[in-house]
Design a protein around this motif. Structure first.
Motif, PDB file in Angstrom:
ATOM      1  N   PRO A   1       0.817  -1.224   0.000  1.00  0.00           N
ATOM      2  CA  PRO A   1       0.000   0.000   0.000  1.00  0.00           C
ATOM      3  C   PRO A   1       0.847   1.269   0.000  1.00  0.00           C
ATOM      4  O   PRO A   1       0.478   2.256  -0.627  1.00  0.00           O
ATOM      5  N   VAL A   2       1.991   1.244   0.651  1.00  0.00           N
ATOM      6  CA  VAL A   2       2.843   2.433   0.681  1.00  0.00           C
ATOM      7  C   VAL A   2       3.480   2.651  -0.680  1.00  0.00           C
ATOM      8  O   VAL A   2       3.502   3.770  -1.207  1.00  0.00           O
ATOM      9  N   THR A   3       3.976   1.584  -1.290  1.00  0.00           N
ATOM     10  CA  THR A   3       4.615   1.692  -2.595  1.00  0.00           C
ATOM     11  C   THR A   3       3.623   2.124  -3.660  1.00  0.00           C
ATOM     12  O   THR A   3       3.937   2.950  -4.512  1.00  0.00           O
ATOM     13  N   SER A   4       2.410   1.580  -3.617  1.00  0.00           N
ATOM     14  CA  SER A   4       1.428   1.925  -4.638  1.00  0.00           C
ATOM     15  C   SER A   4       0.990   3.374  -4.537  1.00  0.00           C
ATOM     16  O   SER A   4       0.527   3.956  -5.503  1.00  0.00           O
ATOM     17  N   ARG A   5       1.149   3.976  -3.374  1.00  0.00           N
ATOM     18  CA  ARG A   5       0.802   5.392  -3.231  1.00  0.00           C
ATOM     19  C   ARG A   5       1.979   6.298  -3.570  1.00  0.00           C
ATOM     20  O   ARG A   5       1.794   7.394  -4.078  1.00  0.00           O
ATOM     21  N   LEU A   6       3.184   5.871  -3.279  1.00  0.00           N
ATOM     22  CA  LEU A   6       4.352   6.718  -3.488  1.00  0.00           C
ATOM     23  C   LEU A   6       4.914   6.647  -4.901  1.00  0.00           C
ATOM     24  O   LEU A   6       5.443   7.637  -5.401  1.00  0.00           O
ATOM     25  N   LEU A   7       4.844   5.504  -5.539  1.00  0.00           N
ATOM     26  CA  LEU A   7       5.471   5.319  -6.841  1.00  0.00           C
ATOM     27  C   LEU A   7       4.959   6.291  -7.907  1.00  0.00           C
ATOM     28  O   LEU A   7       5.772   6.908  -8.606  1.00  0.00           O
ATOM     29  N   PRO A   8       3.639   6.500  -8.061  1.00  0.00           N
ATOM     30  CA  PRO A   8       3.197   7.481  -9.073  1.00  0.00           C
ATOM     31  C   PRO A   8       3.709   8.895  -8.800  1.00  0.00           C
ATOM     32  O   PRO A   8       4.088   9.615  -9.719  1.00  0.00           O
ATOM     33  N   GLY A   9       3.748   9.280  -7.538  1.00  0.00           N
ATOM     34  CA  GLY A   9       4.255  10.611  -7.199  1.00  0.00           C
ATOM     35  C   GLY A   9       5.731  10.763  -7.517  1.00  0.00           C
ATOM     36  O   GLY A   9       6.172  11.803  -8.010  1.00  0.00           O
ATOM     37  N   ILE A  10       6.487   9.709  -7.241  1.00  0.00           N
ATOM     38  CA  ILE A  10       7.919   9.745  -7.543  1.00  0.00           C
ATOM     39  C   ILE A  10       8.149   9.835  -9.044  1.00  0.00           C
ATOM     40  O   ILE A  10       9.022  10.577  -9.509  1.00  0.00           O
ATOM     41  N   VAL A  11       7.351   9.119  -9.818  1.00  0.00           N
ATOM     42  CA  VAL A  11       7.480   9.164 -11.277  1.00  0.00           C
ATOM     43  C   VAL A  11       7.146  10.564 -11.793  1.00  0.00           C
ATOM     44  O   VAL A  11       7.857  11.119 -12.638  1.00  0.00           O
ATOM     45  N   VAL A  12       6.085  11.170 -11.272  1.00  0.00           N
ATOM     46  CA  VAL A  12       5.697  12.527 -11.706  1.00  0.00           C
ATOM     47  C   VAL A  12       6.776  13.534 -11.325  1.00  0.00           C
ATOM     48  O   VAL A  12       7.141  14.401 -12.130  1.00  0.00           O
ATOM     49  N   LEU A  13       7.294  13.438 -10.107  1.00  0.00           N
ATOM     50  CA  LEU A  13       8.350  14.367  -9.688  1.00  0.00           C
ATOM     51  C   LEU A  13       9.613  14.195 -10.533  1.00  0.00           C
ATOM     52  O   LEU A  13      10.262  15.184 -10.888  1.00  0.00           O
TER      53      LEU A  13
END
Length: 101
Positions: free
Chosen positions: A29-41
């Protein structure tokens, strides 16, 4: 009427013909929430870096061009044409933020 087979296969199909797609690894759950944000940044940083480098390159080109034209004679003609003494120097205007360095 179709004949039902115990394995759900037609008689001419082999069991090896059924291909199952391997499941993608499950993300936490943590990875699925953070990964899209990291990709956008990461993408925004890459685009920002590219734009910054292009602006610096163009600014260097323009500085070289204008440094060749900024002779005392050209500056005097510019002051007369723009009436710098009466209207002020447009280079120092607050709206000329692109010229700040």
């Amino acid at each position: 009427m179709a004949i039902a087979h115990p394995q759900g296969l037609r008689p001419h199909m082999h069991a090896a013909a059924r291909v199952t797609v391997p499941a993608a690894p499950k993300l936490g759950p943590v990875t699925s929430r953070l990964l899209p944000g990291i990709v956008v940044l990461g993408a925004a940083y890459t685009v920002g870096s590219y734009v910054t480098s292009q602006l610096r390159r163009e600014a260097g080109t323009m500085d070289r061009i204008f440094s060749q034209q900024n002779t005392p004679e050209v500056e005097e003609a510019r002051k007369k044409a723009l009436q710098v003494e009466a209207n002020g120097d447009p280079r120092n205007n607050l709206l000329n933020f692109l010229g700040w360095s």
